[in-house]
Write a protein that holds these residues in place. Structure first.
Motif, PDB file in Angstrom:
ATOM      1  N   LEU A 105      -2.122   6.735 -13.528  1.00 38.04           N
ATOM      2  CA  LEU A 105      -1.348   6.615 -14.789  1.00 38.04           C
ATOM      3  C   LEU A 105      -0.027   7.000 -14.954  1.00 38.04           C
ATOM      4  CD1 LEU A 105      -4.430   6.916 -17.107  1.00 38.04           C
ATOM      5  CD2 LEU A 105      -3.121   4.939 -16.588  1.00 38.04           C
ATOM      6  N   ASP A 106       0.158   8.288 -14.343  1.00 35.60           N
ATOM      7  CA  ASP A 106       1.491   8.940 -14.359  1.00 35.60           C
ATOM      8  C   ASP A 106       2.571   7.982 -13.432  1.00 35.60           C
ATOM      9  OD1 ASP A 106       0.960  10.798 -16.318  1.00 35.60           O
ATOM     10  OD2 ASP A 106       0.397  12.323 -14.558  1.00 35.60           O
ATOM     11  N   ILE A 107       2.106   7.567 -12.301  1.00 32.77           N
ATOM     12  CA  ILE A 107       2.784   6.845 -11.606  1.00 32.77           C
ATOM     13  C   ILE A 107       3.129   5.569 -12.225  1.00 32.77           C
ATOM     14  CG2 ILE A 107       2.495   5.143  -9.198  1.00 32.77           C
ATOM     15  CD1 ILE A 107       3.378   8.258  -8.698  1.00 32.77           C
ATOM     16  N   GLY A 108       2.312   4.825 -12.713  1.00 27.70           N
ATOM     17  CA  GLY A 108       2.279   3.562 -13.361  1.00 27.70           C
ATOM     18  C   GLY A 108       3.464   3.666 -14.499  1.00 27.70           C
ATOM     19  N   ALA A 124       2.166  -5.502 -16.311  1.00 24.50           N
ATOM     20  CA  ALA A 124       2.086  -6.044 -15.139  1.00 24.50           C
ATOM     21  C   ALA A 124       2.556  -5.127 -14.160  1.00 24.50           C
ATOM     22  CB  ALA A 124       2.838  -7.426 -14.822  1.00 24.50           C
ATOM     23  N   ARG A 125       3.811  -4.439 -14.385  1.00 29.28           N
ATOM     24  CA  ARG A 125       4.409  -3.481 -13.518  1.00 29.28           C
ATOM     25  C   ARG A 125       3.586  -2.227 -13.497  1.00 29.28           C
ATOM     26  NH1 ARG A 125       9.798  -3.200 -12.192  1.00 29.28           N
ATOM     27  NH2 ARG A 125       9.935  -1.122 -12.514  1.00 29.28           N
ATOM     28  N   LEU A 126       3.016  -1.681 -14.498  1.00 28.48           N
ATOM     29  CA  LEU A 126       2.059  -0.504 -14.709  1.00 28.48           C
ATOM     30  C   LEU A 126       0.942  -0.726 -13.741  1.00 28.48           C
ATOM     31  CD1 LEU A 126       1.430   1.961 -17.571  1.00 28.48           C
ATOM     32  CD2 LEU A 126      -0.559   0.720 -16.410  1.00 28.48           C
ATOM     33  N   LEU A 127       0.319  -1.694 -13.779  1.00 30.34           N
ATOM     34  CA  LEU A 127      -0.912  -1.980 -13.250  1.00 30.34           C
ATOM     35  C   LEU A 127      -0.846  -2.072 -11.667  1.00 30.34           C
ATOM     36  CD1 LEU A 127      -3.482  -4.275 -15.157  1.00 30.34           C
ATOM     37  CD2 LEU A 127      -3.688  -1.930 -14.506  1.00 30.34           C
ATOM     38  N   ALA A 128       0.372  -2.975 -11.308  1.00 31.57           N
ATOM     39  CA  ALA A 128       0.449  -3.077  -9.919  1.00 31.57           C
ATOM     40  C   ALA A 128       0.946  -1.769  -9.368  1.00 31.57           C
ATOM     41  CB  ALA A 128       1.552  -4.169  -9.917  1.00 31.57           C
ATOM     42  N   ALA A 129       1.794  -0.900  -9.878  1.00 31.51           N
ATOM     43  CA  ALA A 129       2.077   0.320  -9.339  1.00 31.51           C
ATOM     44  C   ALA A 129       1.013   1.053  -9.185  1.00 31.51           C
ATOM     45  CB  ALA A 129       3.179   1.112 -10.252  1.00 31.51           C
ATOM     46  N   PRO A 181       0.839  -1.264   0.249  1.00 32.07           N
ATOM     47  CA  PRO A 181       0.199  -0.055  -0.120  1.00 32.07           C
ATOM     48  C   PRO A 181       0.898   1.299   0.004  1.00 32.07           C
ATOM     49  CG  PRO A 181      -0.021  -1.017   2.182  1.00 32.07           C
ATOM     50  CD  PRO A 181       0.703  -2.000   1.399  1.00 32.07           C
ATOM     51  N   GLY A 182       0.347   2.136  -0.958  1.00 34.10           N
ATOM     52  CA  GLY A 182       1.342   3.267  -1.037  1.00 34.10           C
ATOM     53  C   GLY A 182       2.706   3.163  -1.465  1.00 34.10           C
ATOM     54  N   ASN A 183       3.158   2.212  -1.857  1.00 34.58           N
ATOM     55  CA  ASN A 183       4.412   1.713  -2.177  1.00 34.58           C
ATOM     56  C   ASN A 183       4.605   1.177  -3.794  1.00 34.58           C
ATOM     57  OD1 ASN A 183       7.249   1.256  -2.555  1.00 34.58           O
ATOM     58  ND2 ASN A 183       7.311  -0.340  -0.536  1.00 34.58           N
ATOM     59  N   PRO A 184       4.378   1.833  -4.793  1.00 32.29           N
ATOM     60  CA  PRO A 184       4.398   1.442  -6.152  1.00 32.29           C
ATOM     61  C   PRO A 184       5.804   0.555  -6.626  1.00 32.29           C
ATOM     62  CG  PRO A 184       4.572   3.817  -6.071  1.00 32.29           C
ATOM     63  CD  PRO A 184       4.132   3.293  -4.766  1.00 32.29           C
ATOM     64  N   GLU A 185       6.749   1.402  -5.833  1.00 32.15           N
ATOM     65  CA  GLU A 185       8.036   0.498  -6.182  1.00 32.15           C
ATOM     66  C   GLU A 185       8.277  -0.837  -5.956  1.00 32.15           C
ATOM     67  OE1 GLU A 185      11.839  -0.957  -6.227  1.00 32.15           O
ATOM     68  OE2 GLU A 185      10.638  -0.659  -4.487  1.00 32.15           O
ATOM     69  N   GLN A 186       7.761  -1.294  -4.689  1.00 33.26           N
ATOM     70  CA  GLN A 186       7.549  -2.518  -4.176  1.00 33.26           C
ATOM     71  C   GLN A 186       6.662  -3.252  -5.042  1.00 33.26           C
ATOM     72  OE1 GLN A 186       7.823  -3.930   0.152  1.00 33.26           O
ATOM     73  NE2 GLN A 186       5.698  -4.270  -0.462  1.00 33.26           N
TER      74      GLN A 186
END
Length: 716
Positions: A207-210, A187-192, A161-166
C-alpha cells in the motif's frame, strides 16, 4: 536496469488464475448490495452460478466478460507496437479500435454518457485520440470517474514484475483512453501494488508503494488512509464493521454514475487488508461485500494470486478444477478468443521479458499449444461426461513427470474400462451452443483448429496400464448443429510405452471443429485399468480448407466461426454476402498462427466504395488487403493497414459492379503476391519495421455490399 525476479512465470500464471477466479465468483451477483448477498446467498465461499434457490443471471461459470476480455486484450498492443519503452495512451487507444467490434465485443455497450467505455470508444471512432477520448474536459467528471480504469490494469502489472513505476505508467496510459481523475489514480495505485507483489508480500508495504504513485491530495488516497485506519482500529478482526463504515462515508449514494470507482476501490482495499495472507479470505470478503463484485474480486484475486502464488490459491476449496484454466477473450482477432490461463500467462511472460531486454524462457516441447508445465494446469482438458451409454468416466489431473522436454503432464486415469465402451478427454477449439444463453457480453470467436492442419501429441502409458489403445478424435458440428466425432488412427499401447501420434484433420465439409482430444478403448473382455499421460498436444500453420456455407442454411454454427465486423453478414443467396453501411466492414476467420499461405476467392461487388480480399488480418485495423476503389476511374491497390493505410502497390483497374473477380494473395514471410483473374498484378516485399507475419483471412467492404461463394486457403 530492471530484472526479472525469480519465480516470475509461475506467479504470472497464479495472477491470471486469481483474476479469473475472482471474476467468475463475483459475476452471477454483480451489482448486488452486501445486505442482499447475505440475505439470499450468505457469505461467498465458493462459486454460486449453479445455485437454484436464487434468481441468478446465468448458470454459466466460464463466461464472456469485459473484466477478462479488456484485461488480456489491451496489453497485446505492446507486441503490436514492437514493445516500445514508453507505450502511449494513443497507441493503446488504437488498440481499442483494432480489437473492439462496436456493439458486439469487449465492452458494455450502454450508450454515450451512460457507459464510460462506450463513450470513449465513440470518441476514438470519431477521430478524437487518447487521452482526450477519456478526459473529464470532454466527457465530464461523472462519466470519467467510473470503475473501468481500475478493472483492466492487471495485465500491465504482470508485464512489470518488481517495477511499480512501469506498471503505474502503463496503467495510467491505458486508463486515460476512457477515464480520468480519481479513476486514473486508482488504476496507478493498484497496478503498482500488483507489480511490487512479485517481490514483496507485506500488504502494508504494498500500500505504501502504491500511494507513492498518486497525488497527496486525491480522494483515492483519503479512501486508503481511512480503510487502513479502520482496519488498525479493530486489529484486522472485523471486516464487516469496516465495510459498514465504507458504505457510510464512500457508498454508492455519495457518488453519481452507474459504478463509481471510489466505493469499489474502498472494497478492494478492504479485502486486501482483511484478507491478510489468505487468498480464500480475500475472495470471500471481496465478493460478500457487494457492489461491483466481479470487478473488485478480479483485481483482488490477481493481486493475491501474485502475492501468495499457486500454493495460496490451492490452500482452500478447489477453485481451479471447475474452470480448468478456460477463458474467452472476445475481440475482432477471433483466432485468439478461445484461450486459457496458460496461453495468456505465457503471452504476458514473453512481454515482461521483452520489456526488460531479456531473452524469454524457452517453452516446453517447442512451445506446444498445450503442455501442462504449470502445476495444476489443465488448459481446458476434461473428461467427457458419461451420459451416453458408451462413454466411460475418467479422472484427469496434472502430475509431475512423464514429459519428454518438460516437467509435468496430464494424467488420464481410468478403472474397469469395459470392452465396447470408450473414454474421452478433450479441450475446446470453438464454443458450444450454450454460449448463446450467456448474458450481456457477446462472444466473437473463430475455431482454433481447421481442416488440413496437422495435430501432434505425445502420450505415455503408465507402467500398470492394461490392454488399451488410444487415438486422436475431434467433434465437428453438422447440418443440424449437432456434434459428431471424427477419428485418427488407433494405436495399441503397452505398459511404459510412449508414442507420438499425428493426425491431419480431414475435410470437415465447411463445418467448424468444436473440440480435440483422445479416445481410449480396450479389447480385453475383462476390462482394463491404468493411467495414460498426455505430454503435449499442438498444431500450427495455415489449414487446407474451403470456408463456405456448407448447406442450405440448415445450420448456423459455421456462420459463427466468422468474426462479423460488418453491418450485416448474410448467407441466404450466394453463400457469403457482406454489407457495411458506412466505412470499412469485414468478416474474418483464422488466427495469427496462419503465416505463409495462399488465399483466394471469387468476389462480386454489388455496390461499394471500396472492396477486396484481406490476409494476415489481426483485428479491425491490422491486415494486408487487395482492394479495389473508384479513384481515377477505377484502381486496384495492395495495401497494408496498421491504423493508417500504407499503399504497397497500385495500378489502374476499371472494375465493374455485378461482375465476379477471382482474387488471390500469396504471402510468404515478407513477400506478397497478388493476382486478379489469374494474372499477377503485384509482387512486393513489406520490409517495414513491423510487418504483419500472420493472421486470418477476410472479406472487406467499404460502404456497400460484396458477395462470394467461398474463401479458399492453403499453406505454402
Amino acid at each position: 536496469m530492471p530484472t526479472i525476479p525469480g519465480g516470475y512465470a509461475e506467479r504470472v500464471y497464479a495472477g491470471v488464475l486469481g483474476k479469473l477466479i475472482g471474476v467468475y465468483l463475483g459475476r452471477p451477483f454483480e451489482g448486488w448490495t452486501y445486505d442482499r448477498i447475505m440475505q439470499e446467498l450468505g457469505p461467498i465461499n465458493y462459486y454460486v452460478n449453479e445455485r437454484h434457490d436464487v434468481a441468478l443471471r446465468s448458470h454459466h461459470l466460464v463466461v464472456t466478460d469485459d473484466d477478462v476480455s479488456g484485461t488480456f486484450a489491451f496489453p497485446r498492443t505492446l507486441a503490436d507496437c514492437g514493445f516500445p519503452e514508453r507505450l502511449t495512451s494513443q497507441q493503446i487507444g488504437n488498440g481499442w479500435l483494432n480489437y473492439i467490434v462496436e456493439d458486439r465485443s469487449v465492452l458494455w455497450w450502454g450508450g454515450i454518457g451512460n457507459s464510460t467505455e462506450h463513450t470513449a470508444y465513440l470518441r476514438l471512432k470519431s477521430g478524437v485520440p487518447a487521452p482526450r477520448s477519456g478526459s473529464i474536459e470532454l466527457n465530464g467528471k461523472t462519466v470519467a470517474e467510473q470503475i473501468g480504469g481500475q478493472i483492466f490494469i492487471d495485465g500491465w502489472a504482470m508485464v512489470s514484475p518488481g517495477n511499480p513505476e512501469q506498471a503505474a505508467y502503463l496503467a495510467e496510459q491505458a486508463a486515460r483512453v476512457s477515464h480520468d481523475g480519481e479513476a486514473v489514480h486508482a488504476a496507478r495505485l493498484l497496478a503498482a501494488m500488483e507489480a511490487q507483489a512479485f517481490v514483496e508480500a507485506d500488504v502494508q508495504k504494498l500500500l505504501d508503494i502504491g500511494l507513492g504513485f498518486i497525488p497527496a491530495d486525491c480522494l483515492i488516497r483519503r479512501v486508503v488512509d481511512d480503510v487502513r485506519a479502520w482496519h488498525a482500529g479493530d486489529n484486522g478482526n472485523d471486516w464487516e464493521r469496516t465495510r459498514a463504515l465504507i458504505a457510510g462515508r464512500y457508498g454508492y449514494d455519495k457518488f453519481s454514475g452507474n459504478c463509481h470507482v471510489v466505493p469499489n476501490h474502498a472494497l478492494v482495499i478492504l479485502a486486501t487488508l482483511y484478507g491478510a495472507d489468505s487468498f480464500q479470505d480475500a475472495m470471500r470478503i471481496a465478493n460478500t461485500a457487494g457492489w461491483d463484485t466481479d470487478c473488485n474480486a478480479g483485481n483482488v484475486g490477481c493481486l493475491f494470486g501474485i502475492r501468495t502464488g499457486l500454493a495460496g490459491i490451492d490452500a482452500g476449496p478447489d477453485f481451479r478444477a471447475p474452470i480448468a484454466d478456460r477463458m474467452y477473450i472476445s475481440t475482432a482477432d477471433g483466432g485468439a478468443s478461445i484461450t486459457d490461463a496458460v496461453i495468456e500467462a505465457n503471452a504476458l511472460i514473453q512481454a515482461g521479458h521483452r520489456l526488460v531486454g531479456s531473452k524469454p524462457p524457452a517453452r516446453p516441447n517447442n512451445g506446444a499449444r498445450f503442455n501442462f508445465d504449470f502445476p495444476g494446469s489443465l488448459q481446458g482438458f476434461c473428461a467427457k461426461p458419461g451420459e451416453a451409454a458408451s462413454l466411460h468416466p475418467l479422472q484427469v489431473g496434472n502430475v509431475e513427470g512423464h514429459s519428454r522436454d518438460g516437467h509435468r503432464s496430464l494424467a488420464i486415469g481410468f478403472r474397469r474400462l469395459a470392452r465396447g465402451r470408450v473414454a474421452r478427454v478433450a479441450t475446446p477449439t470453438f464454443f458450444d451452443k450454450d454460449v448463446f444463453t450467456m448474458p450481456i457480453y457477446q462472444l466473437l470467436a473463430c475455431p482454433t483448429l481447421h481442416s488440413g492442419q496437422l495435430v501432434e501429441t505425445r502420450v505415455e502409458a503408465g507402467s500398470s496400464i492394461g490392454d488399451v489403445s488410444v487415438r486422436l478424435y475431434a467433434s465437428v458440428y453438422d447440418e443440424r448443429d449437432e456434434l459428431a466425432p471424427i477419428f485418427g488412427e488407433r494405436l495399441p499401447l503397452q505398459p511404459g510405452q510412449d508414442a507420438v501420434l499425428t493426425w491431419r484433420i480431414p475435410d470437415t465439409g465447411g463445418y467448424p471443429i468444436f473440440e480435440i482430444g483422445l479416445e481410449l478403448e480396450t479389447e480385453n473382455p475383462l476390462g482394463a485399468d491404468g493411467t495414460l499421460y498426455l505430454d503435449y498436444m499442438t498444431w500450427s500453420g495455415a489449414p487446407e480448407a474451403r470456408l463456405y456455407r456448407p448447406d442450405d442454411n440448415l445450420s448456423t454454427m459455421w456462420k459463427h466461426a466468422w468474426v462479423n465486423g460488418a453491418s450485416q453478414f448474410q448467407t441466404r443467396w450466394e453463400g457469403l454476402r457482406v454489407t457495411n453501411g458506412e466505412g470499412i466492414g469485414f468478416v474474418s476467420q483464422g488466427s495469427r498462427d496462419w503465416r505463409d499461405y495462399r488465399v483466394s476467392s471469387v468476389i462480386t461487388p454489388l455496390l461499394a466504395r471500396r472492396w477486396g480480399l484481406a490476409a494476415r488480418l489481426q483485428g479491425r485495423e491490422r491486415y494486408y488487403a487487395l482492394m479495389f476503389d473508384e479513384v481515377d476511374g477505377g484502381r486496384v491497390t495492395l495495401l497494408r493497414r496498421d491504423h493508417e493505410e500504407m499503399v504497397l502497390a497500385s495500378d489502374r483497374f476499371a472494375w465493374e459492379v455485378d461482375r465476379p473477380y477471382a482474387l488471390e494473395l500469396r504471402l510468404q514471410d515478407v513477400e506478397i503476391q497478388a493476382s486478379v483473374d489469374g494474372r499477377q498484378v503485384f509482387s512486393v516485399r513489406d520490409e517495414g519495421r513491423l510487418p504483419l507475419l500472420g493472421g486470418a483471412v477476410g472479406l472487406v467492404v467499404d460502404t456497400g455490399s460484396i458477395a462470394t461463394k467461398a474463401v479458399d486457403i492453403s499453406p505454402l
